[in-house]
Design a protein around this motif. Structure first.
Motif, mmCIF file in Angstrom:
data_model
loop_
_atom_site.group_PDB
_atom_site.id
_atom_site.type_symbol
_atom_site.label_atom_id
_atom_site.label_comp_id
_atom_site.label_asym_id
_atom_site.label_seq_id
_atom_site.Cartn_x
_atom_site.Cartn_y
_atom_site.Cartn_z
ATOM 1 N N PRO A 159 2.321 18.455 55.639
ATOM 2 C CA PRO A 159 2.128 18.965 56.850
ATOM 3 C C PRO A 159 1.551 20.559 56.997
ATOM 4 N N THR A 160 0.356 20.669 57.802
ATOM 5 C CA THR A 160 -0.123 21.831 57.901
ATOM 6 C C THR A 160 0.696 22.641 59.003
ATOM 7 N N PRO A 161 0.698 23.726 59.059
ATOM 8 C CA PRO A 161 1.359 24.765 60.286
ATOM 9 C C PRO A 161 0.621 24.223 61.527
ATOM 10 N N ASN A 162 1.191 24.264 62.619
ATOM 11 C CA ASN A 162 0.540 23.915 63.923
ATOM 12 C C ASN A 162 0.174 22.610 64.092
ATOM 13 N N ALA A 163 0.006 21.651 63.104
ATOM 14 C CA ALA A 163 -0.330 20.351 63.387
ATOM 15 C C ALA A 163 1.034 19.493 63.641
ATOM 16 N N PRO A 164 0.991 18.414 64.303
ATOM 17 C CA PRO A 164 2.302 17.510 64.460
ATOM 18 C C PRO A 164 2.305 16.934 63.380
ATOM 19 N N PRO A 165 3.620 17.082 62.508
ATOM 20 C CA PRO A 165 3.849 16.087 61.450
ATOM 21 C C PRO A 165 3.132 14.754 61.371
ATOM 22 N N LEU A 166 2.916 14.263 60.349
ATOM 23 C CA LEU A 166 2.540 12.795 60.399
ATOM 24 C C LEU A 166 4.035 12.118 59.799
ATOM 25 N N PRO A 167 4.203 10.829 60.551
ATOM 26 C CA PRO A 167 5.182 10.277 59.818
ATOM 27 C C PRO A 167 5.023 9.825 58.395
ATOM 28 N N VAL A 168 6.263 10.103 57.628
ATOM 29 C CA VAL A 168 6.082 9.583 56.364
ATOM 30 C C VAL A 168 6.069 8.050 56.025
ATOM 31 N N PHE A 169 5.262 7.446 55.244
ATOM 32 C CA PHE A 169 5.100 6.323 55.019
ATOM 33 C C PHE A 169 5.753 5.901 53.620
ATOM 34 N N LEU A 170 6.479 5.085 53.442
ATOM 35 C CA LEU A 170 6.918 4.618 52.409
ATOM 36 C C LEU A 170 6.233 3.340 51.772
ATOM 37 N N PRO A 171 5.960 3.418 50.346
ATOM 38 C CA PRO A 171 5.213 2.001 49.814
ATOM 39 C C PRO A 171 6.090 1.028 49.500
ATOM 40 N N SER A 172 5.569 -0.219 49.634
ATOM 41 C CA SER A 172 6.349 -1.376 49.760
ATOM 42 C C SER A 172 7.496 -1.612 48.771
ATOM 43 N N GLU A 173 7.167 -1.100 47.432
ATOM 44 C CA GLU A 173 8.218 -1.119 46.435
ATOM 45 C C GLU A 173 9.430 -0.241 46.525
ATOM 46 N N LEU A 174 9.426 0.909 47.605
ATOM 47 C CA LEU A 174 10.390 1.778 47.819
ATOM 48 C C LEU A 174 11.055 1.158 48.898
ATOM 49 N N ILE A 175 10.461 0.383 49.846
ATOM 50 C CA ILE A 175 11.008 -0.164 51.055
ATOM 51 C C ILE A 175 12.085 -1.245 50.770
ATOM 52 N N LEU A 197 10.471 9.878 48.698
ATOM 53 C CA LEU A 197 9.236 10.123 48.076
ATOM 54 C C LEU A 197 9.237 10.980 47.008
ATOM 55 N N ALA A 198 9.835 12.012 47.168
ATOM 56 C CA ALA A 198 9.853 13.104 45.970
ATOM 57 C C ALA A 198 10.596 12.947 44.974
ATOM 58 N N ALA A 199 11.668 12.095 45.214
ATOM 59 C CA ALA A 199 12.681 11.587 44.096
ATOM 60 C C ALA A 199 12.041 10.412 43.441
ATOM 61 N N ASN A 200 11.349 9.721 43.944
ATOM 62 C CA ASN A 200 10.658 8.659 43.396
ATOM 63 C C ASN A 200 9.420 9.313 42.439
ATOM 64 N N TYR A 201 8.675 10.428 42.811
ATOM 65 C CA TYR A 201 7.571 10.676 42.059
ATOM 66 C C TYR A 201 8.204 11.474 40.898
ATOM 67 N N VAL A 252 13.392 -0.055 63.460
ATOM 68 C CA VAL A 252 12.890 -0.409 62.111
ATOM 69 C C VAL A 252 11.261 -0.287 61.814
ATOM 70 N N ARG A 253 10.626 -1.170 62.721
ATOM 71 C CA ARG A 253 9.155 -1.024 62.771
ATOM 72 C C ARG A 253 8.729 0.291 62.757
ATOM 73 N N ARG A 254 9.086 0.998 63.870
ATOM 74 C CA ARG A 254 8.595 2.213 64.092
ATOM 75 C C ARG A 254 8.969 3.313 62.830
ATOM 76 N N TYR A 255 10.275 3.341 62.433
ATOM 77 C CA TYR A 255 10.686 3.984 61.240
ATOM 78 C C TYR A 255 9.808 3.854 60.140
ATOM 79 N N PHE A 256 9.368 2.697 59.593
ATOM 80 C CA PHE A 256 8.802 2.372 58.811
ATOM 81 C C PHE A 256 7.273 2.394 58.848
ATOM 82 N N GLY A 257 6.856 2.536 60.028
ATOM 83 C CA GLY A 257 5.411 2.202 60.599
ATOM 84 C C GLY A 257 4.909 0.917 60.224
ATOM 85 N N ILE A 258 5.482 -0.117 60.247
ATOM 86 C CA ILE A 258 5.270 -1.692 60.173
ATOM 87 C C ILE A 258 4.570 -2.134 61.272
ATOM 88 N N GLU A 259 3.688 -2.899 61.031
ATOM 89 C CA GLU A 259 2.908 -3.477 62.089
ATOM 90 C C GLU A 259 3.573 -4.945 62.216
#
Lengths: 386, 176
Positions: free
Chosen positions: A11-27, B109-113, B139-146
């Motif tokens: 996140p850059t200062p002043n910009a609204p933070p982007l939601p964090v997306f997790l890759p499917s293997e982490l889900i 994510l950091a722990a995974n990285y 849960v959809r919103r939380y993970f950003g799932i469509e």
């Protein structure tokens, strides 16, 4: 020199933070920690989540996590064999701090199986319960199984129906997983033969080359793709005294994959003659051989490496006095060991009592639970019978 | 996004401009803040340790472009506790109390990285606990799932799984 990829979403200062997306293997990693009910609900999230949650690899990962839970859950049917139908109840033993806590899980109306003619829980494997049902048809008893995952609420139709004159008590059957063929099997140990029902092809088969004298002394146990039971060798007579030289007992180990058996020796260190019949059970994922010692102690052995006869170790020697047993009977055997607080859960079939024995402070809790006539160690899973 | 993250996981690279003779390891966050840690801490981070090993310990400054200076101290704190054998239920409870949902995901994510198995398992359980009783929409919103079900498909599935919809927490939009 910089080989760095651009950083992705700091996140850059002043910009609204982007939601964090997790890759499917982490889900998948996160979802593997869920209990079954919310997981089933989350099948509604999206098509990809629905297929992830039903994917065999994920089901396996989830089972692996679920099996690592330090709690023990036992499933059992109430009442006696001949009484009418019943519900399946669950009791959880949790190794809490110093002493374990025992939770009788709330009765779920779904666990009332009156309309299913269920008599018994035969066994439990990977979250699937094998239930035995029976009814009288023209003076004969028809028996069958249903395979039930109470967590996902899926139950098979009647399978493996047979109509013969065998008594058909739950002790005759053992339920387990054939890992090499990725299916589940029920083993029926009869006096002269051993039969196997496979869920994969839905048929009963006699095993080739059955053990010479297959009479099973106590309920057989399932361990890592094999069914194991204790037999008395042919030369035994009830009046004869057991000695270490005549080796009255042997363990038959039937591999569910190959459907062939081997014979294992009980611990060699059994010096004294057991007065009553020993028991086989599973403790700490090891084959466990327990027997009476001079009417004063219960001795418990573990086979540390399955199949290796020289890996038997004496795990415990408990005095009946410590267990506060007035009339000790050797049908006492361990159901599980809670490693966290070194507590042993024992049962005796004749009195149908449950003993929770803490080794550290030699403390005993007795639960008089007449409902545990047969009980099976249950682990919640997404596994399906088909 | 998912692909981008996973492709970066294997492409950690090192800065060779700053060889150091000291035993401490410098971890450089994505926003260029340097954190000096003991080598034992670096050992907990498998990704970092494998780079140190590959260069025979000659390189001790390691850029971590995917990890912000906000998250790195948490990771270091966890690793310190882990080495000291002081990861208790109490510590873990305190540790996550400070983190909102987005921060937990970032740290995950950091722990995974960094390939810190214990922290990864712990944070997966934290996320699982936080959303276990949440609604499907949450849960959809939380993970950003469509949601790619048709309304009919979803209604049918929800009907089949109606028994799983008891005991769901009401949505709380102020979580973050």
């Amino acid at each position: 020199m910089s080989l760095l990829p651009p950083s992705h979403s700091l996140p850059t200062p002043n910009a609204p933070p982007l939601p964090v997306f997790l890759p499917s293997e982490l889900i998948a990693e996160v979802l593997s920690w869920f209990t079954v009910k919310p997981l089933m609900r989350l099948m509604c999230v999206s098509k990809s989540w629905k297929s992830l949650i039903s994917d065999p690899t994920f089901v396996k990962l989830h089972l692996h996590r679920s099996s690592q839970n330090a709690d023990f859950t036992f499933a059992y049917t109430d009442g006696l064999y001949n009484s009418g139908c019943r519900s399946v109840s669950f009791t959880l033993i949790r190794p809490f701090e110093n002493s374990p806590i025992i939770i009788n899980l709330p009765k779920d109306p779904y666990h009332q199986l009156n309309d299913k003619d269920i008599r018994y829980v035969v066994g439990s494997c990977n979250g699937l319960l094998c239930l035995l049902g029976s009814s009288r048809v023209n003076a004969k008893t028809e028996k069958w199984f249903r395979f039930w995952n109470p967590a996902t609420r899926t139950m098979s139709p009647r399978l493996g129906s047979s109509c013969d004159n065998d008594p058909g008590i739950p002790f005759d059957y053992t339920f387990g997983c054939d890992k090499s063929n990725n299916t589940y099997k029920v083993v029926a140990i009869m006096r002269k033969t051993v039969r196997i029902f496979s869920l994969q092809d839905n048929v009963w088969r006699n095993i080739q080359d059955p053990p010479e004298h297959s009479y099973c002394l106590m309920k057989a146990v399932y361990l890592r793709g094999s069914v194991n039971w204790l037999i008395i060798q042919n030369h035994y007579r009830p009046t004869q005294k057991y000695t270490t030289t005549n080796k009255p007992f042997a363990i038959i180990s039937l591999d569910l994959g190959t459907e062939t058996h081997t014979q294992l020796s009980p611990p060699q260190g059994v010096q004294k003659i057991p007065i009553d019949v020993p028991n086989l059970s599973i403790v700490n994922d090891c084959l466990c051989f327990s027997h009476d010692f001079e009417k004063t102690h219960l001795i418990i052995w573990l086979m540390k490496e399955f199949g290796m006869e020289d890996s038997w170790i004496q795990f415990l020697k408990i005095s009946y006095h410590d267990l506060q047993l007035e009339h000790p009977r050797a049908d006492l055997f361990p159901l599980c060991h809670l490693e966290k607080n070194d507590t042993l859960v024992l049962t005796n079939q004749s009195k149908r009592g449950i003993f929770i024995y803490n080794r550290r402070d030699n403390r005993l809790m007795k639960i008089s639970n007449p409902l545990w006539y047969t009980c099976a160690n249950y682990v919640e899973s997404l596994v399906s019978y088909c | 996004m998912a692909e981008e993250v996973s492709s970066q996981m294997n492409s950690l690279s090192i800065s060779e401009t700053n060889p150091s003779s000291s035993a401490t390891i410098s971890l450089v966050s994505g926003d260029d803040i340097v954190f000096k840690v003991e080598p034992t801490i670096a050992k907990e981070m498998e990704t970092v340790q494998s780079f140190i090993d590959e260069t025979d310990g000659k390189i001790t400054t390691i850029p971590l472009p995917n990890i912000s200076s906000h998250d790195l101290p948490y990771v270091i704190e966890y690793c310190e506790k882990s080495i000291a054998g002081k990861i208790t239920k109490e510590f873990e409870a305190e540790f996550v109390k400070k983190l909102n949902n987005e921060e937990v995901k970032e740290l995950f994510l950091a722990a995974n990285y960094l390939n810190i198995k214990k922290l990864l398992d712990f944070l997966s359980q934290v996320i699982a606990d936080r959303i276990a009783n949440k609604s499907v929409e949450y849960v959809r919103r939380y993970f950003g799932i469509e949601n790619d079900f048709t309304p009919e498909e979803e209604a049918k599935l929800r009907e089949e799984l109606a028994w799983t919809f008891t005991g769901v927490d009401p949505d709380d939009e102020d979580e973050n």
